[in-house]
Design an enzyme around this catalytic site. Structure first.
Site, mmCIF file in Angstrom:
data_model
loop_
_atom_site.group_PDB
_atom_site.id
_atom_site.type_symbol
_atom_site.label_atom_id
_atom_site.label_comp_id
_atom_site.label_asym_id
_atom_site.label_seq_id
_atom_site.Cartn_x
_atom_site.Cartn_y
_atom_site.Cartn_z
ATOM 1 N N ASN A 1 66.172 138.995 68.097
ATOM 2 C CA ASN A 1 66.784 139.879 67.453
ATOM 3 C C ASN A 1 68.350 139.627 67.223
ATOM 4 O O ASN A 1 69.028 139.743 68.326
ATOM 5 C CB ASN A 1 66.735 140.986 68.051
ATOM 6 N N SER B 1 81.396 139.377 64.284
ATOM 7 C CA SER B 1 82.665 138.430 63.749
ATOM 8 C C SER B 1 83.085 138.093 65.259
ATOM 9 O O SER B 1 83.103 138.805 66.158
ATOM 10 C CB SER B 1 83.483 139.278 63.350
ATOM 11 N N SER B 2 83.764 136.985 65.179
ATOM 12 C CA SER B 2 83.408 135.555 65.076
ATOM 13 C C SER B 2 84.053 134.680 66.033
ATOM 14 O O SER B 2 85.054 133.863 65.675
ATOM 15 C CB SER B 2 83.351 134.958 63.627
ATOM 16 N N GLU C 1 82.361 131.334 58.864
ATOM 17 C CA GLU C 1 81.155 131.149 58.228
ATOM 18 C C GLU C 1 81.484 131.211 56.474
ATOM 19 O O GLU C 1 82.264 131.881 56.377
ATOM 20 C CB GLU C 1 80.287 132.541 58.436
#
Lengths: 155, 155, 155
Positions: A38, A43-44, A100
């Site tokens: 799941n 962010s990141s 990303e």
């Protein structure tokens, strides 16, 4: 703090066809080895002193925080790519930044962009970069395809 | 319960330019003071008896639940705004409702809308409002910009 | 593991009108019984040996992982539907797969698609299906409407 901060991370990627866009995405997750978990998109950031490990077989149904890029397309013949890049600072007490990017286009184009993005993000932070690591996957669409690249955080 | 329920919250906001839309978003997070954390986007409740605090310097890489509005634009000259509003009920045993809104337009326009949204949400719940607090950020795009406003939940 | 793996799950659904799209979504969450919680959207697995329960009144403001489909529309007269389907494997030591789908169209059309998606996902895994359970909600838009269907994970 409400959720334990990750201490480990690893990179994964995958591309796939599927019956519907979500199936193609699911297939890309399967190829990346995270299709039975799941994923919680976040962010990141890779926390300071987090250790890179080899991709693990995660327990089925586990909740897993990930930074990811993905793209789906139903245009036959189209080339799509998804990439993540992590920029690690010289100062190891500072976090690494994940960027990303996913778009139509080749692996090379998309990977170049995501690396530039990671460099720009570290420049904005005034941090000198020790190294950048990126992974990119390219997928040529047959009828309904997806590309997925991620940094998985773990403990 | 799987994740600890928050006991504290604070408002943040920021606007930024960036190399790509995700960089502009990242810059807006940095200006908001949450750029080195891992934001988990959620829908959008402040639990009863949760206390407002001053924005904290969150540990790098921490997983942080947030309710946020954001918008990016690559149209030079465009004005974009992001806002969140929290409506607190008269009955302090009931949760507060967070609404998020981001759009092209001025701070005033977007803030008015998000406040109306919060009022409408409490009316739907049949709850009388004690107070509404909102924050809004406006950003004029140079080449690639972002606006971000959030309620950060914490413990 | 960073977050406790769920041991229980239940299905919910709702449709609503609202002042703005987010209000309609919020109204659909209220009708589904999860409007006063903090939903964390995740991809989309029911862990092995997880038990289906009746929908619970979740504590206000709790962070709740969910797999959901949603759609909003501001086109009066339009029919929108949201559906989730969970495919359970014959081998109970394997996870169940959740698929989500929301689109313009009737309950029947959208439910058929999401069931096909769940079947395709299990086929991709090479798993034989024991049963599929789905829920779908259809909503006819008056001025601004939303449809929402979800599998809520819990412990």
């Amino acid at each position: 703090m409400m959720i334990k901060t990750p201490t480990k991370f690893f990179f994964v990627k995958g591309g796939s066809e599927g019956y519907m866009p979500l199936n193609a995405f699911d297939g890309a997750l399967m190829k990346a080895g995270v299709g039975n978990t799941n994923l919680l998109k976040m962010s990141s950031i890779i926390p300071p002193h987090c250790q890179e490990i080899e991709p693990l077989p995660l327990p089925q149904g586990t909740l897993v925080p990930v930074a990811y890029a993905s793209i789906t397309s139903q245009n036959p013949g189209e080339v799509i790519s998804a990439a993540v890049a992590a920029a690690f600072p010289e100062n190891r007490d500072h976090a690494a930044l994940i960027m990303e990017y996913a778009a139509k286009g080749s692996k090379e184009e998309v990977e170049t962009t995501v690396i530039n993005m990671a460099e720009a993000g570290m420049k904005m932070r005034g941090k000198r970069i020790k190294s950048i690591k990126s992974v990119t996957v390219e997928h040529k669409v047959e009828h309904c395809g997806a590309a997925f690249a991620a940094v998985v955080l773990w403990d």
